[in-house]
Scaffold this motif. Structure first.
Motif, PDB file in Angstrom:
ATOM      1  N   PRO A 128      31.609  32.713  37.590  1.00 16.82           N
ATOM      2  CA  PRO A 128      30.954  32.174  38.783  1.00 16.82           C
ATOM      3  C   PRO A 128      31.730  30.997  39.357  1.00 16.82           C
ATOM      4  O   PRO A 128      32.365  30.237  38.631  1.00 16.82           O
ATOM      5  N   VAL A 129      31.709  30.875  40.665  1.00 16.70           N
ATOM      6  CA  VAL A 129      32.359  29.773  41.356  1.00 16.70           C
ATOM      7  C   VAL A 129      31.409  29.233  42.422  1.00 16.70           C
ATOM      8  O   VAL A 129      30.575  29.972  42.951  1.00 16.70           O
ATOM      9  N   ALA A 130      31.536  27.953  42.716  1.00 22.36           N
ATOM     10  CA  ALA A 130      30.713  27.355  43.759  1.00 22.36           C
ATOM     11  C   ALA A 130      31.279  27.672  45.142  1.00 22.36           C
ATOM     12  O   ALA A 130      30.564  27.725  46.136  1.00 22.36           O
ATOM     13  N   ALA A 131      32.604  27.877  45.203  1.00 27.51           N
ATOM     14  CA  ALA A 131      33.276  28.230  46.447  1.00 27.51           C
ATOM     15  C   ALA A 131      34.522  29.027  46.102  1.00 27.51           C
ATOM     16  O   ALA A 131      35.003  28.983  44.965  1.00 27.51           O
ATOM     17  N   GLY A 186      31.344  35.090  42.428  1.00 25.36           N
ATOM     18  CA  GLY A 186      32.426  34.622  41.572  1.00 25.36           C
ATOM     19  C   GLY A 186      33.661  35.482  41.677  1.00 25.36           C
ATOM     20  O   GLY A 186      33.806  36.302  42.585  1.00 25.36           O
ATOM     21  N   ILE A 187      34.574  35.282  40.731  1.00 26.94           N
ATOM     22  CA  ILE A 187      35.797  36.067  40.646  1.00 26.94           C
ATOM     23  C   ILE A 187      35.613  37.111  39.556  1.00 26.94           C
ATOM     24  O   ILE A 187      35.326  36.778  38.411  1.00 26.94           O
ATOM     25  N   TYR A 204      37.111  38.879  44.729  1.00 26.28           N
ATOM     26  CA  TYR A 204      36.228  37.762  45.049  1.00 26.28           C
ATOM     27  C   TYR A 204      34.916  38.329  45.578  1.00 26.28           C
ATOM     28  O   TYR A 204      34.892  39.089  46.545  1.00 26.28           O
ATOM     29  N   CYS A 205      33.822  37.946  44.931  1.00 29.75           N
ATOM     30  CA  CYS A 205      32.489  38.396  45.323  1.00 29.75           C
ATOM     31  C   CYS A 205      31.714  37.181  45.838  1.00 29.75           C
ATOM     32  O   CYS A 205      31.511  36.219  45.098  1.00 29.75           O
ATOM     33  N   ASP A 206      31.299  37.208  47.105  1.00 30.13           N
ATOM     34  CA  ASP A 206      30.627  36.047  47.685  1.00 30.13           C
ATOM     35  C   ASP A 206      29.121  36.037  47.458  1.00 30.13           C
ATOM     36  O   ASP A 206      28.424  35.125  47.905  1.00 30.13           O
ATOM     37  N   LYS A 215      31.894  46.276  47.025  1.00 31.80           N
ATOM     38  CA  LYS A 215      32.018  45.595  48.309  1.00 31.80           C
ATOM     39  C   LYS A 215      32.782  44.282  48.206  1.00 31.80           C
ATOM     40  O   LYS A 215      32.998  43.605  49.207  1.00 31.80           O
ATOM     41  N   CYS A 216      33.177  43.890  46.997  1.00 26.54           N
ATOM     42  CA  CYS A 216      33.902  42.635  46.821  1.00 26.54           C
ATOM     43  C   CYS A 216      35.320  42.763  47.369  1.00 26.54           C
ATOM     44  O   CYS A 216      35.894  43.847  47.429  1.00 26.54           O
ATOM     45  N   GLU A 217      35.889  41.642  47.743  1.00 23.79           N
ATOM     46  CA  GLU A 217      37.232  41.610  48.332  1.00 23.79           C
ATOM     47  C   GLU A 217      38.291  41.538  47.244  1.00 23.79           C
ATOM     48  O   GLU A 217      38.243  40.664  46.376  1.00 23.79           O
ATOM     49  N   ARG A 218      39.252  42.421  47.303  1.00 24.20           N
ATOM     50  CA  ARG A 218      40.295  42.425  46.296  1.00 24.20           C
ATOM     51  C   ARG A 218      41.243  41.249  46.492  1.00 24.20           C
ATOM     52  O   ARG A 218      41.596  40.904  47.610  1.00 24.20           O
ATOM     53  N   ILE A 219      41.644  40.633  45.378  1.00 21.62           N
ATOM     54  CA  ILE A 219      42.589  39.525  45.398  1.00 21.62           C
ATOM     55  C   ILE A 219      43.919  40.022  44.845  1.00 21.62           C
ATOM     56  O   ILE A 219      43.969  40.579  43.742  1.00 21.62           O
ATOM     57  N   SER A 220      44.974  39.816  45.592  1.00 13.69           N
ATOM     58  CA  SER A 220      46.289  40.224  45.126  1.00 13.69           C
ATOM     59  C   SER A 220      46.917  39.119  44.285  1.00 13.69           C
ATOM     60  O   SER A 220      46.552  37.943  44.403  1.00 13.69           O
TER      61      SER A 220
END
Length: 232
Positions: A128-131, A186-187, A204-206, A215-220
């Motif tokens: 989990p991340v706050a941002a 989170g990541i 990255y999942c918002d 639906k999360c965005e893939r991070i390269s």
């Protein structure tokens, strides 16, 4: 949020779909289930702190070499800190089999070495991340003490840390506890087995996707070994 499709997207989506399937059904367990299997201490269910006494006693016995987190859906920040402290103090290794979400992730990172389990299961860890972290933050965020500092972002302030210099009652000086522990934000790192070895991906999942992690965005360029999330 739209996912970013790169080469190998079929395997990527299959991997996160498998992780989504593991967490899509509500977990019946409300507390951690702990079982000693030889030199492995297997923890499953949810980290709510109720089993920390049993957990620390098992580690203190000196027979445990590896703490295995098996399909944990999350827990509380306080429990994550307690499990992490016990793991760090005992110097044992940690391993993930299946999913390790939110609170489990920080306990996992406290291991002397921390790795995904072998076998044909899909493994996933959501930190989990706050941002959303920047690329520079990703490079150090989950290494050593940095992981412990990140956990503090999700720990409610206590009377000893939130007090002021004025003689106000504790109730007035401590702000209301805000639940900023969002297990779906989170990541997400995933690993799926193939005939050519494991395929690793990061997303990255918002939080707006709920438990639909496809639906999360893939991070390269977010190799979990390079970032310190996994160790060789």
């Amino acid at each position: 949020m739209k996912p970013s499709f790169l080469p190998g997207w079929v395997l990527s989506l299959a991997c996160i779909a498998a992780v989504a399937g593991m967490v899509g059904t509500p977990v019946a367990a409300t507390a951690a289930d702990i079982e000693l299997q030889g030199r492995e201490l297997v923890v499953s269910g949810m980290l709510d702190g109720s089993a920390i006494k049993t957990f620390t006693e098992q580690l203190a016995s000196g027979t445990v070499r590896t703490v295995v987190f098996e399909d944990l859906s999350g827990g509380t920040a306080d429990a994550a800190g307690a499990f992490a402290d016990a793991i760090r103090a005992s110097g044992v290794d940690t391993e993930i089999r299946g999913q390790c979400m939110a609170a489990c992730a920080y306990a996992f990172l406290a291991g002397k070495t921390h790795r995904f389990g072998y076998g044909f299961q899909v493994n996933g860890i959501l930190l989990p991340v706050a941002a959303r972290p920047t690329a520079a933050e990703l490079a150090v965020r989950w290494r050593g003490e940095e992981a412990h500092k990140t956990l503090a972002d999700f720990t409610p302030p206590t009377a000893s840390t939130a007090g002021t210099a004025t003689a106000k009652p504790v109730e007035a000086s401590v702000p209301p506890v805000k639940d900023n522990w969002q297990p779906d934000h989170g990541i997400l790192f995933t690993a799926s087995p193939t005939l050519f070895g494991r395929i690793y991906n990061a997303y990255y999942c918002d939080g707006t996707q709920g438990r639909d992690f496809s639906k999360c965005e893939r991070i390269s360029d977010a190799d979990p070994y390079k970032l310190g999330v996994l160790t060789p």
